[in-house]
Design a protein around this motif. Structure first.
Motif, PDB file in Angstrom:
ATOM      1  N   ASN A 525       0.834  -0.978   0.005  1.00 28.37           N
ATOM      2  CA  ASN A 525       0.186   0.127   0.030  1.00 28.37           C
ATOM      3  C   ASN A 525       0.921   1.271  -0.124  1.00 28.37           C
ATOM      4  OD1 ASN A 525      -2.970  -0.996   0.644  1.00 28.37           O
ATOM      5  ND2 ASN A 525      -1.712  -2.187   2.100  1.00 28.37           N
ATOM      6  N   ASN A 526       0.559   1.998  -1.067  1.00 26.11           N
ATOM      7  CA  ASN A 526       1.570   3.364  -1.332  1.00 26.11           C
ATOM      8  C   ASN A 526       0.606   4.400  -1.383  1.00 26.11           C
ATOM      9  OD1 ASN A 526       2.844   5.249  -2.608  1.00 26.11           O
ATOM     10  ND2 ASN A 526       4.691   3.914  -2.616  1.00 26.11           N
ATOM     11  N   PHE A 527       0.949   5.390  -0.426  1.00 26.92           N
ATOM     12  CA  PHE A 527       0.020   6.653  -0.338  1.00 26.92           C
ATOM     13  C   PHE A 527       0.700   7.965  -0.750  1.00 26.92           C
ATOM     14  CE2 PHE A 527      -0.935   3.618   2.851  1.00 26.92           C
ATOM     15  CZ  PHE A 527      -2.495   3.268   2.799  1.00 26.92           C
ATOM     16  N   SER A 528       1.637   7.797  -1.738  1.00 25.66           N
ATOM     17  CA  SER A 528       2.429   8.855  -2.115  1.00 25.66           C
ATOM     18  C   SER A 528       1.620   9.790  -3.041  1.00 25.66           C
ATOM     19  CB  SER A 528       3.835   8.681  -2.863  1.00 25.66           C
ATOM     20  OG  SER A 528       3.502   7.837  -3.910  1.00 25.66           O
ATOM     21  N   ARG A 529       0.616   9.447  -3.626  1.00 26.46           N
ATOM     22  CA  ARG A 529      -0.236  10.261  -4.482  1.00 26.46           C
ATOM     23  C   ARG A 529      -1.742  10.323  -4.236  1.00 26.46           C
ATOM     24  NH1 ARG A 529       3.700  11.848  -5.599  1.00 26.46           N
ATOM     25  NH2 ARG A 529       4.990  11.677  -7.406  1.00 26.46           N
ATOM     26  N   VAL A 530      -1.831  10.050  -2.862  1.00 26.15           N
ATOM     27  CA  VAL A 530      -2.887  10.262  -2.243  1.00 26.15           C
ATOM     28  C   VAL A 530      -3.282  11.872  -1.774  1.00 26.15           C
ATOM     29  CG1 VAL A 530      -4.806   9.497  -0.264  1.00 26.15           C
ATOM     30  CG2 VAL A 530      -3.366   7.995  -1.491  1.00 26.15           C
ATOM     31  N   GLU A 531      -4.666  12.118  -1.849  1.00 25.38           N
ATOM     32  CA  GLU A 531      -5.061  13.671  -1.380  1.00 25.38           C
ATOM     33  C   GLU A 531      -6.328  13.437  -0.770  1.00 25.38           C
ATOM     34  OE1 GLU A 531      -5.714  16.712  -4.248  1.00 25.38           O
ATOM     35  OE2 GLU A 531      -5.379  15.287  -6.214  1.00 25.38           O
ATOM     36  N   LEU A 532      -6.869  14.402  -0.078  1.00 30.85           N
ATOM     37  CA  LEU A 532      -8.129  14.313   0.366  1.00 30.85           C
ATOM     38  C   LEU A 532      -8.800  15.657  -0.127  1.00 30.85           C
ATOM     39  CD1 LEU A 532      -7.147  13.891   4.272  1.00 30.85           C
ATOM     40  CD2 LEU A 532      -8.019  12.162   2.535  1.00 30.85           C
ATOM     41  N   LYS A 533      -9.977  15.326  -0.533  1.00 30.25           N
ATOM     42  CA  LYS A 533     -10.891  16.372  -1.235  1.00 30.25           C
ATOM     43  C   LYS A 533     -12.081  16.585  -0.855  1.00 30.25           C
ATOM     44  CE  LYS A 533      -8.994  15.657  -5.869  1.00 30.25           C
ATOM     45  NZ  LYS A 533      -9.221  15.451  -7.272  1.00 30.25           N
TER      46      LYS A 533
END
Length: 533
Positions: A525-533
């Protein structure tokens, strides 16, 4: 009514996250199933450890395209492979920065010395750091890397050449795995000079998208974004892993908004999660395998007839339905799913046949039964959603053929450590293919080298099987490799060192405002490209 343990876990997690996650729109809280074993990823194999180190703190020369097994450049912007397949030359990116933290302020960028240190530490018994790894180097050892790599040369500050002793078809994909992460040689030298080598496992320094901040044991891991990340700074300011082995707690914290991502929900809970308008569920046919390893070093499990009897006794159809519900997994026959090439479609799973199982035990001189132990874990994960129920089902089925089994429950890290030392009889385990090549499900888990290192929990070493998978790594043509794997799988099936259980689907539940997260077939699980909108 919630249990007292559930309420305590919920209140503890809420207290830990209060004032941070809910108040910050740029902080992602991930509810995960288990604590990392440590942060020196080369010493460990658990997926939760990889998530908290390889996928956050570190990078590798080669990487995977998110959500796939396709290779792409990582810390090496390009590479050249010689015509004979024995030489791999990597050209490093310029200007890649190591993390700045309270523990370390780097004086230089990534260079060839860091690549050499990261690999020679694992391969060279004379390296000053080789004996300092208390858990050894399980992937490098079980995959026979020391026997494969003849030497690693620094051609200049930004060029490194690996010379192999023989061609190795999956070598490039192997270098995208966690054990091939690149460390700071400068940080390692500083720790050794200070007499504090243990800090490498406690305060990791890498080039990855997130900078390690702190770890509260069995509670949470905190990271901040790396503003200098070579592949673009993350859109999140902070990343928090909130640890709870109980999937009920993870699910309730997700619904309450105390975390935005809940990893590894139970398949039986998916319909309810899909019905919540505030949530979304991701699903993927991944490279997961659930199995029970039979310790062939412990009599009478060293007798193939006994192992076959155990496979016949366990009603895996009932087990799959209880654990994964309808459509949550497919039955396993081999050590990797049929979606990978080299699978033998003619292999059929062991039927549930108690009478045939009793006949085999009688032929093995075990008609009066015997005692053994079944090892499992608390909580639950993707390959074992309800560990207690699964162990009880196996225990009940074995009792029907006269085998009395004791169930022993160990915390995940302790279970892995003890199983590596071969203390178990039967142990519920799972694996995820780490690089999309069939070899990765076989060599690290079933080879003779893996039996010696302890990563092969069955302790099974079959010379013919080992010769086939070794040859398959050394031939370049996929069709020829596939045929060798089919021959190897036939031996595995007959010798029955495992009870293959399931190929589970992979699920994650997210709140609606989470964007950019994709499931990986590799189970990480990689979260480097996650954002909260």
């Amino acid at each position: 009514m919630p249990s007292r343990n559930f309420l305590f876990s919920s209140l503890l997690l809420a207290a830990l996250l209060a004032g941070t996650a809910q108040a910050a729109s740029d902080t992602l809280v991930v509810c995960t199933e288990a604590s990392p074993e440590g942060f020196d990823i080369v010493q460990y194999t658990a997926a939760t450890t990889a998530d908290a180190s390889a996928e956050t703190v570190f990078d590798r020369l080669v990487s995977f395209v998110p959500g796939s097994t396709e290779l792409r450049p990582g810390l090496a912007e390009r590479w050249d492979i010689s015509a004979d397949g024995l030489s791999y030359t990597f050209h490093l990116r310029q200007g890649v920065k190591f993390h700045h933290s309270k523990a370390f302020n780097p004086s230089r960028n990534l260079n060839a010395d860091d690549v050499l240190w990261s690999f020679q530490r694992q391969l060279d018994p004379q390296h000053p750091w080789h004996q300092l790894a208390g858990r050894g180097f399980p992937y490098a050892e079980s995959m026979g890397m020391a026997a494969l790599i003849e030497r690693i040369d620094k051609l200049d500050a930004s060029t490194v050449r690996f010379t192999l002793k023989h061609p190795e078809a999956p070598f490039l994909a192997d270098l995208a795995m966690g054990f091939a992460s690149i460390y700071s040689a400068e940080y390692a030298a500083q720790l050794l000079a200070q007499g504090q080598p243990d800090r490498l496992n406690q305060q990791p320094i890498g080039t990855g998208p997130f900078v390690f901040e702190r770890y509260s044991k069995d509670a949470q891991v905190r990271f901040r974004a790396n503003p200098d990340y070579w592949d673009g700074a993350p859109k999140l300011a902070r990343l928090i892993f909130a640890i709870s082995p109980d999937p009920n707690v993870r699910q309730q914290q997700l619904k309450a908004g105390d975390c935005q991502v809940a990893l590894y929900p139970r398949p039986t809970d998916i319909p309810a999660l899909r019905g919540d308008p505030e949530l979304k569920v991701l699903e993927l046919d991944s490279l997961l395998v659930a199995y029970v390893a039979l310790n062939t070093r412990h009599p009478p499990l060293d007798d193939v007839r006994v192992r076959q009897a155990l496979n016949l006794a366990f009603d895996k159809t009932v087990y799959l339905r209880a654990q994964f519900g309808a459509g949550g997994a497919s039955p396993a026959v081999a050590p990797y799913p049929p979606t990978l090439w080299g699978h033998d479609a003619s292999l059929k799973g062991w039927p549930h046949d108690l009478e045939r199982a009793r006949q085999l035990l009688k032929a093995a001189g075990q008609q009066d039964g015997f005692h053994l132990s079944i090892w499992t874990r608390p909580g639950g994960g993707p390959t074992n959603p309800n560990p207690g129920i699964g162990a009880q089902m196996l225990q009940a089925d074995l009792a029907k053929i006269g085998i009395q089994a004791d169930i022993r429950v160990y915390e995940w890290g302790e279970l892995i450590k003890r199983a590596k030392h071969g203390e178990h009889d039967l142990v519920f385990m799972g694996l995820a293919g780490d690089n999309g090549d069939p070899d990765n499900c076989l060599t690290p888990n079933l080879s003779c080298a893996a039996a010696e290192s302890g990563e092969n929990q069955a302790g099974w070493c079959d010379p013919q099987f080992d010769a086939l998978i070794t040859k398959a790594r050394q031939v370049p043509e996929q069709a020829q490799r596939a045929e060798l794997y089919r021959q190897a799988l036939a031996i595995f099936h007959k010798q029955a060192p495992w009870i293959p259980l399931a190929h589970p689907k992979q699920f994650s539940a997210l709140r609606r405002d989470v964007d950019g997260f994709v499931l990986s077939p590799l189970g990480s699980n990689n979260f480097s490209r996650v954002e909260l909108k």
